[in-house]
Design a protein around this motif. Structure first.
Motif, PDB file in Angstrom:
ATOM      1  N   SER A 114     -53.989 -34.818  -2.464  1.00 58.35           N
ATOM      2  CA  SER A 114     -53.190 -33.925  -1.628  1.00 58.35           C
ATOM      3  C   SER A 114     -53.181 -32.513  -2.202  1.00 58.35           C
ATOM      4  CB  SER A 114     -51.756 -34.457  -1.489  1.00 58.35           C
ATOM      5  OG  SER A 114     -51.772 -35.685  -0.787  1.00 58.35           O
ATOM      6  N   GLU A 115     -53.115 -32.399  -3.515  1.00 54.67           N
ATOM      7  CA  GLU A 115     -53.155 -31.083  -4.149  1.00 54.67           C
ATOM      8  C   GLU A 115     -54.526 -30.429  -3.946  1.00 54.67           C
ATOM      9  OE1 GLU A 115     -51.813 -32.044  -8.114  1.00 54.67           O
ATOM     10  OE2 GLU A 115     -49.711 -31.778  -7.514  1.00 54.67           O
ATOM     11  N   GLU A 116     -55.584 -31.231  -3.922  1.00 53.15           N
ATOM     12  CA  GLU A 116     -56.915 -30.699  -3.611  1.00 53.15           C
ATOM     13  C   GLU A 116     -56.946 -30.155  -2.182  1.00 53.15           C
ATOM     14  OE1 GLU A 116     -59.934 -33.657  -4.346  1.00 53.15           O
ATOM     15  OE2 GLU A 116     -59.326 -33.874  -6.441  1.00 53.15           O
ATOM     16  N   CYS A 117     -56.259 -30.836  -1.283  1.00 58.04           N
ATOM     17  CA  CYS A 117     -56.180 -30.359   0.105  1.00 58.04           C
ATOM     18  C   CYS A 117     -55.456 -29.022   0.177  1.00 58.04           C
ATOM     19  CB  CYS A 117     -55.471 -31.378   0.994  1.00 58.04           C
ATOM     20  SG  CYS A 117     -56.404 -32.904   1.242  1.00 58.04           S
ATOM     21  N   VAL A 118     -54.413 -28.859  -0.633  1.00 60.76           N
ATOM     22  CA  VAL A 118     -53.697 -27.581  -0.673  1.00 60.76           C
ATOM     23  C   VAL A 118     -54.651 -26.487  -1.141  1.00 60.76           C
ATOM     24  CG1 VAL A 118     -51.844 -26.269  -1.789  1.00 60.76           C
ATOM     25  CG2 VAL A 118     -51.395 -28.578  -0.957  1.00 60.76           C
ATOM     26  N   SER A 119     -55.423 -26.766  -2.178  1.00 61.40           N
ATOM     27  CA  SER A 119     -56.403 -25.787  -2.673  1.00 61.40           C
ATOM     28  C   SER A 119     -57.413 -25.448  -1.587  1.00 61.40           C
ATOM     29  CB  SER A 119     -57.127 -26.319  -3.906  1.00 61.40           C
ATOM     30  OG  SER A 119     -56.215 -26.483  -4.961  1.00 61.40           O
ATOM     31  N   HIS A 120     -57.856 -26.451  -0.862  1.00 58.36           N
ATOM     32  CA  HIS A 120     -58.788 -26.233   0.242  1.00 58.36           C
ATOM     33  C   HIS A 120     -58.154 -25.342   1.318  1.00 58.36           C
ATOM     34  CE1 HIS A 120     -61.974 -27.231   3.138  1.00 58.36           C
ATOM     35  NE2 HIS A 120     -60.998 -27.349   4.023  1.00 58.36           N
ATOM     36  N   LEU A 121     -56.881 -25.611   1.617  1.00 61.36           N
ATOM     37  CA  LEU A 121     -56.179 -24.829   2.644  1.00 61.36           C
ATOM     38  C   LEU A 121     -55.946 -23.389   2.211  1.00 61.36           C
ATOM     39  CD1 LEU A 121     -53.698 -27.589   3.800  1.00 61.36           C
ATOM     40  CD2 LEU A 121     -55.416 -26.470   5.247  1.00 61.36           C
ATOM     41  N   GLN A 122     -55.940 -23.135   0.920  1.00 62.04           N
ATOM     42  CA  GLN A 122     -55.830 -21.764   0.445  1.00 62.04           C
ATOM     43  C   GLN A 122     -57.116 -20.994   0.741  1.00 62.04           C
ATOM     44  OE1 GLN A 122     -54.563 -22.811  -3.575  1.00 62.04           O
ATOM     45  NE2 GLN A 122     -52.561 -21.884  -3.153  1.00 62.04           N
ATOM     46  N   LEU A 123     -58.227 -21.708   0.838  1.00 59.84           N
ATOM     47  CA  LEU A 123     -59.509 -21.087   1.162  1.00 59.84           C
ATOM     48  C   LEU A 123     -59.768 -21.064   2.666  1.00 59.84           C
ATOM     49  CD1 LEU A 123     -61.683 -22.759  -1.618  1.00 59.84           C
ATOM     50  CD2 LEU A 123     -60.779 -20.419  -1.588  1.00 59.84           C
ATOM     51  N   ILE A 161     -55.273 -31.055   6.482  1.00 58.78           N
ATOM     52  CA  ILE A 161     -53.888 -31.414   6.792  1.00 58.78           C
ATOM     53  C   ILE A 161     -53.793 -32.894   7.134  1.00 58.78           C
ATOM     54  CG2 ILE A 161     -51.954 -31.010   8.369  1.00 58.78           C
ATOM     55  CD1 ILE A 161     -53.012 -28.065   8.571  1.00 58.78           C
ATOM     56  N   ASP A 162     -54.734 -33.394   7.921  1.00 57.05           N
ATOM     57  CA  ASP A 162     -54.756 -34.823   8.253  1.00 57.05           C
ATOM     58  C   ASP A 162     -54.919 -35.677   6.995  1.00 57.05           C
ATOM     59  OD1 ASP A 162     -54.427 -34.346  10.957  1.00 57.05           O
ATOM     60  OD2 ASP A 162     -56.559 -34.606  11.447  1.00 57.05           O
ATOM     61  N   CYS A 163     -55.746 -35.222   6.082  1.00 53.05           N
ATOM     62  CA  CYS A 163     -55.949 -35.939   4.815  1.00 53.05           C
ATOM     63  C   CYS A 163     -54.631 -36.001   4.041  1.00 53.05           C
ATOM     64  CB  CYS A 163     -57.033 -35.245   3.995  1.00 53.05           C
ATOM     65  SG  CYS A 163     -57.336 -36.028   2.396  1.00 53.05           S
ATOM     66  N   MET A 164     -53.929 -34.874   3.954  1.00 53.57           N
ATOM     67  CA  MET A 164     -52.642 -34.866   3.258  1.00 53.57           C
ATOM     68  C   MET A 164     -51.649 -35.792   3.931  1.00 53.57           C
ATOM     69  SD  MET A 164     -51.465 -31.147   1.875  1.00 53.57           S
ATOM     70  CE  MET A 164     -51.787 -30.287   3.393  1.00 53.57           C
ATOM     71  N   GLU A 186     -49.885 -18.793   2.949  1.00 50.82           N
ATOM     72  CA  GLU A 186     -49.810 -18.870   1.487  1.00 50.82           C
ATOM     73  C   GLU A 186     -48.434 -19.298   0.970  1.00 50.82           C
ATOM     74  OE1 GLU A 186     -51.110 -19.183  -2.246  1.00 50.82           O
ATOM     75  OE2 GLU A 186     -52.396 -18.831  -0.516  1.00 50.82           O
ATOM     76  N   GLN A 187     -47.352 -18.749   1.514  1.00 52.59           N
ATOM     77  CA  GLN A 187     -46.010 -19.118   1.049  1.00 52.59           C
ATOM     78  C   GLN A 187     -45.697 -20.580   1.383  1.00 52.59           C
ATOM     79  OE1 GLN A 187     -46.693 -16.418   2.874  1.00 52.59           O
ATOM     80  NE2 GLN A 187     -46.089 -14.669   1.644  1.00 52.59           N
ATOM     81  N   ALA A 188     -46.136 -21.047   2.538  1.00 45.85           N
ATOM     82  CA  ALA A 188     -45.930 -22.448   2.912  1.00 45.85           C
ATOM     83  C   ALA A 188     -46.700 -23.361   1.964  1.00 45.85           C
ATOM     84  CB  ALA A 188     -46.357 -22.681   4.360  1.00 45.85           C
ATOM     85  N   LEU A 189     -47.915 -22.961   1.624  1.00 38.96           N
ATOM     86  CA  LEU A 189     -48.722 -23.769   0.707  1.00 38.96           C
ATOM     87  C   LEU A 189     -48.102 -23.806  -0.691  1.00 38.96           C
ATOM     88  CD1 LEU A 189     -52.305 -22.711   1.828  1.00 38.96           C
ATOM     89  CD2 LEU A 189     -51.165 -24.901   2.250  1.00 38.96           C
ATOM     90  N   GLN A 190     -47.517 -22.700  -1.123  1.00 35.28           N
ATOM     91  CA  GLN A 190     -46.843 -22.682  -2.428  1.00 35.28           C
ATOM     92  C   GLN A 190     -45.627 -23.614  -2.413  1.00 35.28           C
ATOM     93  OE1 GLN A 190     -47.858 -21.487  -5.348  1.00 35.28           O
ATOM     94  NE2 GLN A 190     -49.723 -20.921  -4.254  1.00 35.28           N
ATOM     95  N   ALA A 191     -44.870 -23.591  -1.302  1.00 34.88           N
ATOM     96  CA  ALA A 191     -43.706 -24.484  -1.177  1.00 34.88           C
ATOM     97  C   ALA A 191     -44.156 -25.943  -1.162  1.00 34.88           C
ATOM     98  CB  ALA A 191     -42.922 -24.144   0.086  1.00 34.88           C
ATOM     99  N   LEU A 192     -45.257 -26.222  -0.473  1.00 35.06           N
ATOM    100  CA  LEU A 192     -45.803 -27.574  -0.431  1.00 35.06           C
ATOM    101  C   LEU A 192     -46.255 -28.022  -1.816  1.00 35.06           C
ATOM    102  CD1 LEU A 192     -46.692 -30.045   1.206  1.00 35.06           C
ATOM    103  CD2 LEU A 192     -48.794 -28.804   1.778  1.00 35.06           C
ATOM    104  N   LYS A 193     -46.908 -27.127  -2.520  1.00 35.42           N
ATOM    105  CA  LYS A 193     -47.365 -27.425  -3.874  1.00 35.42           C
ATOM    106  C   LYS A 193     -46.178 -27.748  -4.792  1.00 35.42           C
ATOM    107  CE  LYS A 193     -51.008 -25.789  -6.831  1.00 35.42           C
ATOM    108  NZ  LYS A 193     -52.009 -24.778  -7.050  1.00 35.42           N
ATOM    109  N   GLN A 194     -45.072 -27.047  -4.624  1.00 31.32           N
ATOM    110  CA  GLN A 194     -43.872 -27.329  -5.413  1.00 31.32           C
ATOM    111  C   GLN A 194     -43.332 -28.724  -5.096  1.00 31.32           C
ATOM    112  OE1 GLN A 194     -41.345 -23.982  -4.532  1.00 31.32           O
ATOM    113  NE2 GLN A 194     -42.176 -22.784  -6.218  1.00 31.32           N
TER     114      GLN A 194
END
Length: 154
Positions: free
Chosen positions: A26-35, A43-46, A87-95
């Motif tokens: 899931s964290e890899e998906c977040v990194s992917h979504l940052q790109l 998102i479906d994977c997460m 980006e802010q949503a992804l940071q919140a998700l990462k937290q």
């Protein structure tokens, strides 16, 4: 149906490895979504990882982990037109994922107890909900979608 302590103790190490793997994916998906912003496949994977994690945690009576996963899962609902993983949503998700990984490490391996107050989970969920355009966190349904029944088997 209560879980037998001996059975739980045998199943927990396998759950922990799987949970950590699902969170890492899931964290890899977040990194992917940052790109690649809002990539539906990522998102479906997460969502799939969170649903599987929730089912596995529920099977071991780890309610805090199961419910936290379901809340995040529901906030990633792509049918909601306002969901935007900027980006802010992804940071919140990462937290959220960081807290969940930390909580997994704090589960007592013998008793299955996770001593925590839900305030940190609630605060992170509220922050993530606000970032994806949802004013309040809806309680996650304890009932998993029927299509995931086989994924819930442990």
């Amino acid at each position: 149906m209560p879980i037998d302590r001996k059975d739980w103790a045998q199943r927990f190490p396998e759950f922990l490895v799987e949970a950590q793997t699902l969170l890492a994916k899931s964290e890899e998906c977040v990194s992917h979504l940052q790109l690649i912003s809002n990539d539906k496949d990522a998102i479906d994977c997460m969502r799939g990882n969170l649903l599987k994690l929730s089912g596995r945690a529920e099977a071991l009576a780890l309610e805090a982990i199961s419910e936290f996963s379901l809340h995040i899962y529901s906030l990633l609902d792509l049918s909601q037109p306002q969901v935007d993983l900027h980006e802010q949503a992804l940071q919140a998700l990462k937290q959220c994922f960081t807290l969940m990984a930390w909580q997994l490490e704090l589960i007592d391996h013998k008793t299955g107890q996770l001593s925590l107050d839900g305030s940190e989970q609630a605060a992170l969920l509220e922050a993530f909900a606000a970032e994806v355009g949802q004013n309040q966190v809806q309680p996650a349904s304890k009932r998993l979608p029927l299509s995931t029944f086989s994924a819930r088997q442990v």
